[in-house]
Design an enzyme around this catalytic site. Sequence first.
Site, PDB file in Angstrom:
ATOM      1  N   ASP A   1      32.197  41.003  12.938  1.00 25.24           N
ATOM      2  CA  ASP A   1      32.248  41.301  14.334  1.00 25.24           C
ATOM      3  C   ASP A   1      32.356  39.941  15.303  1.00 25.24           C
ATOM      4  O   ASP A   1      31.379  39.380  16.069  1.00 25.24           O
ATOM      5  CB  ASP A   1      31.354  42.215  14.937  1.00 25.24           C
ATOM      6  CG  ASP A   1      31.297  43.571  14.407  1.00 25.24           C
ATOM      7  OD1 ASP A   1      32.473  44.006  14.030  1.00 25.24           O
ATOM      8  OD2 ASP A   1      30.310  44.065  14.205  1.00 25.24           O
TER       9      ASP A   1
ATOM     10  N   ASP B   1      33.051  56.663  13.418  1.00 26.17           N
ATOM     11  CA  ASP B   1      31.614  56.150  14.049  1.00 26.17           C
ATOM     12  C   ASP B   1      30.916  57.375  14.150  1.00 26.17           C
ATOM     13  O   ASP B   1      31.123  58.201  15.045  1.00 26.17           O
ATOM     14  CB  ASP B   1      31.854  55.353  15.466  1.00 26.17           C
ATOM     15  CG  ASP B   1      32.520  54.105  15.157  1.00 26.17           C
ATOM     16  OD1 ASP B   1      32.506  53.534  13.982  1.00 26.17           O
ATOM     17  OD2 ASP B   1      32.871  53.389  16.345  1.00 26.17           O
TER      18      ASP B   1
END
Length: 479
Positions: free
Chosen positions: A328, A162
């Site tokens: 997600d 990330d």
Amino acid sequence: MQVLFASSAESPAVRGLGVIPCHIDRFDDKDKAVPHMGWNTAECLDASIDPRTTEGVSATSHYYFVHSYCARYDPLGNPAAAEWAHSTTQYGNEIFMSTVRKGNIFATQFHPEKSGLAGLAILDTWIKQSLTGRIAVPTVPRGFRRPKPKDGYTKRIIACMDVRANDEGDLVVTKGDQYDVREKVTPDSTVVRTAGAVRNLGKPVALASKYYEAGADELCLLNITSFRNSPLHDQPMLAVVRATAEQVFVPLTIGGGIKDTVDPDGTKRPAVEVAGAYFRVGADKVSIGSEAVFAVEKLRALGSGDGTSAIETISKMYGRQAVVVSIDPKRVYVDPSTYSGPYKDELIHGRDDGPTDERGKAWWYQCTVSGGRETRPVSAVELARGAQTLGAGEILLNSIDRDGTGRGFDHDLVAMIKHAVTIPVVASSGAGTREHFVDVFKHTNVESALAAGIFHRGEVDIQEVKVTLNEAGFNTRTI
């Protein structure tokens, strides 16, 4: 390679060069995921070990494939085409030509530039032979190859990063509160000017190189910083991808911001243009998250795709193998004795021998957007199936409930999505030990598994994961 052949089921109206008299067919997806995406072996048909004959192809190495269509190896039904076969590969029970060679022509079905050191060896051999003069190889009859009990296809281990900007504007890698996002980058790192500022790209580029050298089969870079004041061509993540691709020779997936955007001067940038910018600097796949949820909601309302979503436009231009949809989901707990909602058939029931906090409970998986902050009336199964219908070539399956827990992957979720689609699935969220990778492959037969935090913090080594997988009987790529 396929352009050398006569025709293809992928584009029936377009003729190939016809150099090789053979039709290109689609893989059968009844017993395996399609596209054929990942690492597999290539076995030369000639017994010679002379690199001038093998072209650097080694039966003990693995190469990166990503394709839905193949040239089947059929020396009995099509001996003229089989004469071109230089090596073959088995995927499931299908055997196809992975390299072809005759005269001064040599072509590969796999991507040598994305096949690590094994692929670089092929490129090196090809260049040297081209400079010194290629040797003539006599044409010999090709024999029949019977499928082996097990193909050479490997389980993939993917390292995820990330990427965000710290207080100084430099790009660093973060994983929740386990990583100090204000960490100073080293002075000898890569420095570029992007988005109107001089930025140090050291951490993501250096970490990507470290993971590549450690044996990661793919790398995933997720952009979690929005640079709304910079035009597309000046996006810092483009510089990160460009610098990474110069050092890393395995596939790169880029996520974050792959959608229709507008530059500060008002110039509209469609998602396909944004994706194209990343492909041109070295990315192989783009990951689409929230935009995929909205596209599937629209698909559900209209009954079919309208050709305008990021999934549709990018897959049409670059192929479905270039599009990953990131899901997600989070659990929604219900009373199974009274629940009669639209997702009754998708309910998961906690097992009596399962985790204590799951026993006696039931739940379905609801999709979220905006980094998990907002729920949408779409289930994980709906999103996965809709994404495949729209043109996605792979599912990256996260779990908000398991992320960062170290309790292992959510097998119920992974198995349900794996059963719902015929494209490859990447399991993500929850890995805490190397045994967790064995468990998810054993219980779900998923193609790949991804982790971030445990690799960042050095709690688990990528090679340790692969050794453990090998001991459990799974194929893995070695370096």
